[in-house]
Scaffold this active site. Structure first.
Site, PDB file in Angstrom:
ATOM      1  CG  HIS A  87       3.667  -8.822  18.912  1.00  0.00           C
ATOM      2  ND1 HIS A  87       4.390  -8.390  19.992  1.00  0.00           N
ATOM      3  CD2 HIS A  87       4.290  -9.933  18.475  1.00  0.00           C
ATOM      4  CE1 HIS A  87       5.401  -9.210  20.207  1.00  0.00           C
ATOM      5  NE2 HIS A  87       5.364 -10.152  19.288  1.00  0.00           N
ATOM      6  CG  ASP A 139       3.012  -5.823  21.827  1.00  0.00           C
ATOM      7  OD1 ASP A 139       1.981  -6.517  21.647  1.00  0.00           O
ATOM      8  OD2 ASP A 139       4.165  -6.206  21.551  1.00  0.00           O
ATOM      9  N   GLY A 241       9.985 -15.385  19.777  1.00  0.00           N
ATOM     10  CA  GLY A 241       9.464 -16.513  20.563  1.00  0.00           C
ATOM     11  C   GLY A 241       9.409 -16.197  22.042  1.00  0.00           C
ATOM     12  CB  SER A 243       6.803 -11.951  21.682  1.00  0.00           C
ATOM     13  OG  SER A 243       7.664 -11.154  20.951  1.00  0.00           O
ATOM     14  N   GLY A 244       5.771 -11.633  24.718  1.00  0.00           N
ATOM     15  CA  GLY A 244       4.664 -11.899  25.633  1.00  0.00           C
ATOM     16  C   GLY A 244       5.137 -12.366  26.993  1.00  0.00           C
TER      17      GLY A 244
HETATM   18  C1  4AZ Z   1      10.064 -11.214  18.493  1.00  0.00           C
HETATM   19  O1  4AZ Z   1      10.116 -11.287  17.278  1.00  0.00           O
HETATM   20  C2  4AZ Z   1      11.116 -10.438  19.201  1.00  0.00           C
HETATM   21  N1  4AZ Z   1      15.424  -8.552  20.878  1.00  0.00           N
HETATM   22  C3  4AZ Z   1      11.089 -10.321  20.553  1.00  0.00           C
HETATM   23  C4  4AZ Z   1      12.066  -9.587  21.200  1.00  0.00           C
HETATM   24  C5  4AZ Z   1      13.071  -9.000  20.488  1.00  0.00           C
HETATM   25  C6  4AZ Z   1      13.132  -9.127  19.117  1.00  0.00           C
HETATM   26  C7  4AZ Z   1      12.150  -9.849  18.464  1.00  0.00           C
HETATM   27  C8  4AZ Z   1      14.111  -8.192  21.200  1.00  0.00           C
HETATM   28  O2  4AZ Z   1       9.192 -11.756  19.143  1.00  0.00           O
END
Ligand code: 4AZ
Length: 854
Positions: A87, A139, A241, A243-244
């Site tokens: 994503h 993902d 932020g 993520s990944g």
């Molecule tokens: C995001 O938006 C995101 N609490 C990543 C992890 C979580 C929520 C949002 C989990 O990248």
């Protein structure tokens, strides 16, 4: 960050694990040549609720940049390969060009580039074919670096688990990243990599938590290939932020990547753990796609605990309950804080965490020189329930827009030492920005700020929250559309369930509004203003301030909604606006679909001594207009005993507290209309608070305007008095004059009933004639003339008498074209004259008139 997943609406979807993965799955017993040392940081050595990592602890952590800034995390799995989340790179179904991305390796903070840190261009981005959106799984992404990373103490790959490996639930693992430290709260400088310990949750436990309805009433189906980590009570989590980035678990002295940070519902929310892409099921996909001359990722064999299958079954569903907002008894608020500032009266606020009190800034700041912070904090004390000694104050943080007048009149006070939270003191819950307090929620008042309430005013008053349309249209700013559920409201309005006690004055006291959801109290609104002496009826919602409060306190108890039955209002998705106000406030409001309260808020039952019941219409908070012939006996000189009931809809049950009654203390007649004038104004023993069950109607000086639709409002049966409305057309003055051969007093309106509606209302109660303007306001246009269904005494011409008598009648501004188009001839066609006994054939004639005359 463009991959804005916060509160992304989660959908129910079950998709099978991609077939390709199963087809090419690698046998778990197959031994791999161990060509790469992985998962071992140099010996030596947020993410929400986390802490600064030590340099070199997580040498596989990668920061993926686009446009010069950190967007997502990743993990180094081989010298030229980074694992991340799909994503991060897919926008609206399209994979972004690799050339826009770069990978920062070996970084500890994003501020400056310390030893060992270096940047690599991204040569290719690979995403599984079946990736569509985070909630549907798959993902993950592989990034091929344009040149291999320089391995060293700060840059090392992580180990990957084999497809057959199961990480036991209950295992403590670590997530790392430079993401937000709370929802909408970026990691502050110097951007040191954050680490947080998270517990792996089994599938059943995670599904159980995510099956509980959350904001927007949606639940989420955990899919194969996903895993959850976190805590039922929330507070420690990954966030936007992160993520990944990797979720790693230590096994046999090496760190294995169990998951890729994917999404979640907000950050750190109760019962909403982080959702990760499980790495093990993607062994085959990773092996298949990582190609090249350099060593590939390492999948060292891991000892597998044999009972892991059973664990899933044994796992129970532990839902965390809110830790805030518990009160043993309403009225004894365990979060009540009194701030004592030498030389002034105590200021009432609320404990919102172990160490922070929320109170109005105006208690502490000089309105004239508000930029000058107080210097004597040492002498301040905070009194909390059940605490033996007063707390000392360490810091005062006023809201950045704090002023005396606006809704941001807020300040946070930090206590020198956190208090031990027990039954008391205990913090109140605060709403997240998208919190939707359901119409009908039970609320009470609590002291707020420094105002001194008059003796006898009881904050124990119980209230129900008004629906958004009503609150906005009664008190909201005009021209601003009614906020939809889930959008921050402009106001929160309680309607009190007890009758207003006459003679009490609520002026000069300030209150906050506490609303309850499933036994848990929220601080929903502050600074309720009262107009005149009436009880406070509109509060500034606190929910827009949630992010500021949690940013400052880092520990305030923000809670999701706990109650979910949205009712018809929740389904309402069309934006709506409100009818215009007059200088005296809102009038003539009536929602399209009947919500809480009565359908006709201005309709009164006028009970005259002797048993007669007449129709009355509330025209001002203390005045009802009725037909004289109904309320006064012909020739009688004494004022009868009259009671007026408002907020009734016949015998149909209404919520308690919505019905009110008043005595009539005087009757005023427009003497200029002769000895038996058609209209009478009844003065009530006390004013009524505006509400959906008692709200004045609007008046219009010019009568009726074009485009209005009109009704006769009465009841069919004088016994049960269930209101009915019959659609009518008001006839032009000329036709009216012709029909009734000029025998009508001036200012009489004639109506024609819509087909079949003639007999809907009974006439002895003297029903009113109402019109709804194109702007949506309901206007009182006439009151029935004795004994007639079709004739009404017009209200418009009596503007002067009505305004002078009641003071605050709601006359709309006279603009708008008249109801009737200009008329040609003043002559009556001979066939129309005299047809008054049967208006329908007469109307037929009217329609033919131009032809006949032509
Ligand atoms: C995001 O938006 C995101 N609490 C990543 C992890 C979580 C929520 C949002 C989990 O990248």
């Amino acid at each position: 960050m463009s991959q804005h997943l916060l509160l992304s609406l989660v959908i129910l979807a079950i998709s099978p694990i991609p077939g390709a993965l199963q087809d090419t799955a690698v046998s778990p017993t197959q031994e791999e040549p161990e060509d790469l040392d992985c998962g071992r940081p140099e010996p030596s050595a947020r993410i929400m609720g986390g802490s600064d990592a030590q340099p070199g602890t997580w040498p596989w952590q990668v920061s993926l940049h686009r446009g010069g800034g950190h967007i997502c995390g990743g993990s180094l799995i081989a010298p030229s390969w980074v694992l991340s989340a799909a994503h991060c790179f897919v926008t609206n179904g399209t994979l972004e060009p690799a050339a826009e991305w770069s990978a920062l390796l070996g970084a500890h903070s994003q501020d400056g580039t310390p030893d060992g840190a270096h940047v690599r261009a991204v040569a290719a981005i690979l995403v599984p074919d079946n990736y569509s959106r985070v909630e549907r799984g798959a993902d993950l992404a592989l990034l091929r670096l344009a040149a291999p990373a320089k391995l060293g103490p700060a840059v090392r790959p992580v180990c990957l688990p084999r497809a057959s490996h199961r990480f036991a639930h209950g295992t403590a693992c670590w997530a790392t990243g430079w993401g937000d430290i709370q929802e909408a709260d970026p990691l502050p400088l110097p951007w040191v990599l954050q680490e947080v310990e998270l517990i792996l949750l089994g599938e059943a436990a995670c599904q159980c938590l995510y099956s509980r309805p959350g904001p927007f009433n949606l639940t989420f189906q955990l899919l194969p290939g996903m895993l959850c980590a976190g805590y039922p009570e929330g507070r420690r989590d990954t966030c936007q932020g992160d993520s990944g980035g990797p979720l790693v678990c230590e096994e046999a002295g090496r760190w294995f990547q169990a998951g890729i940070t994917s999404f979640g519902f907000g950050c750190g929310r109760r019962n909403r753990p982080g959702v990760f892409t499980a790495v093990a099921p993607y062994e085959a996909w990773i092996r298949e796609h990582v190609k090249g001359p350099e060593p590939g990722p390492a999948f060292p064999s891991q000892p597998q605990e044999s009972h892991s299958g059973l664990q899933e079954l044994r796992e129970n569903c532990t839902i965390a309950l809110p830790e805030c907002g518990k009160a043993l008894q309403p009225g004894t608020w365990p979060w009540e804080a009194r701030v004592m500032v030498p030389g002034s009266r105590p200021c009432h606020g609320a404990l919102v965490s172990e160490s922070w009190v929320l109170a109005p800034a105006s208690c502490f700041l000089d309105p004239i020189s508000s930029d000058r912070p107080p210097r004597d904090l040492d002498a301040w004390r905070v009194l909390l329930p059940s605490r033996p000694r007063a707390e000392r104050v360490a810091r005062l943080v006023p809201h950045e827009n704090a002023s005396w007048e606006d809704a941001s009149d807020l300040a946070l006070l930090q206590l020198r030492a956190p208090v031990n939270l027990s039954a008391a003191p205990r913090p109140v819950c605060l709403p997240h920005p998208e919190h939707y307090f359901l119409p009908g929620s039970r609320c009470r008042l609590a002291r707020w700020g420094r105002g001194e309430p008059a003796p006898g005013l009881s904050p124990l008053l119980e209230a129900e929250l008004l629906g958004g349309w009503w609150c906005h249209c009664l008190y909201g700013r005009q021209g601003v559309p009614v906020p939809l559920p889930g959008d921050p409201p402009h106001a929160l309005c309680p309607v009190y369930l007890e009758e207003e006690e006459a003679g009490r004055c609520w002026n000069d006291s300030r209150w906050s509004l506490l609303c309850q959801e499933e036994g848990t109290w929220f601080l929903a609104g502050v600074r309720g203003f009262s107009t005149g002496c009436l009880r406070p009826r509109a509060f500034s919602p606190l929910q827009t301030h949630g992010p500021w409060i949690s940013h400052v306190t880092r520990g305030a108890y923000l809670e999701d909604q706990l109650a979910w039955d949205w009712g018809p209002e929740g389904e309402e998705t069309e934006t709506q606006t409100c009818p215009p106000h007059t200088e005296h406030g809102a009038c003539g409001l009536r929602p399209e679909a009947a919500q809480m309260g009565v359908q006709w808020p201005w309709l009164a039952e006028v009970h005259v001594a002797g048993g007669r019941v007449c129709t009355g219409i509330l025209v001002a908070p203390g005045w009802v207009l009725a037909a004289t012939h109904c309320v006064l006996r012909l020739g009688s000189t004494t004022v009868p005993y009259i009671e007026v009931y408002l907020g009734r809809a016949g015998t149909s049950p209404l919520p308690q507290g919505h019905q009110l009654s008043r005595l009539v203390i005087s009757i005023r007649l427009p003497r200029h209309l002769g000895l038996s004038p058609p209209l009478a104004l009844l003065e009530l023993s006390s004013q009524v608070e505006p509400s959906p069950s008692a709200l004045p109607i609007c008046l219009h000086p010019g009568g009726v305007t074009l485009g209005a639709s009109c009704w006769v409002l009465g009841w069919k049966n004088p016994q049960d008095r269930v209101p009915v409305a019959a659609a009518v057309t008001i006839l032009t003055p000329r036709l009216c004059h012709c029909l009734y051969q000029g025998i009508l007093p001036p200012g009489t309106l004639c109506v024609l009933y819509a087909e079949g509606q003639e007999d809907r209302c009974e006439v002895t109660s003297a029903p009113p004639l109402l019109c709804q303007t194109e702007g949506g306001s309901w206007v009182l246009t006439g009151m029935a003339v004795r004994g007639s269904r079709e004739l009404f005494a017009a209200i418009g011409p009596e503007e002067v008498w009505i305004s002078q008598t009641v003071g605050e009648a709601h006359f709309l501004s006279p603009g708008g074209s008249p109801y009737w188009p200009p008329e040609g001839s003043n002559l009556c066609h001979p066939d129309i004259a005299g047809a008054s006994g049967s208006p329908r054939p007469a109307l037929f004639l009217l329609l033919l008139t131009p032809l006949i005359q032509g």
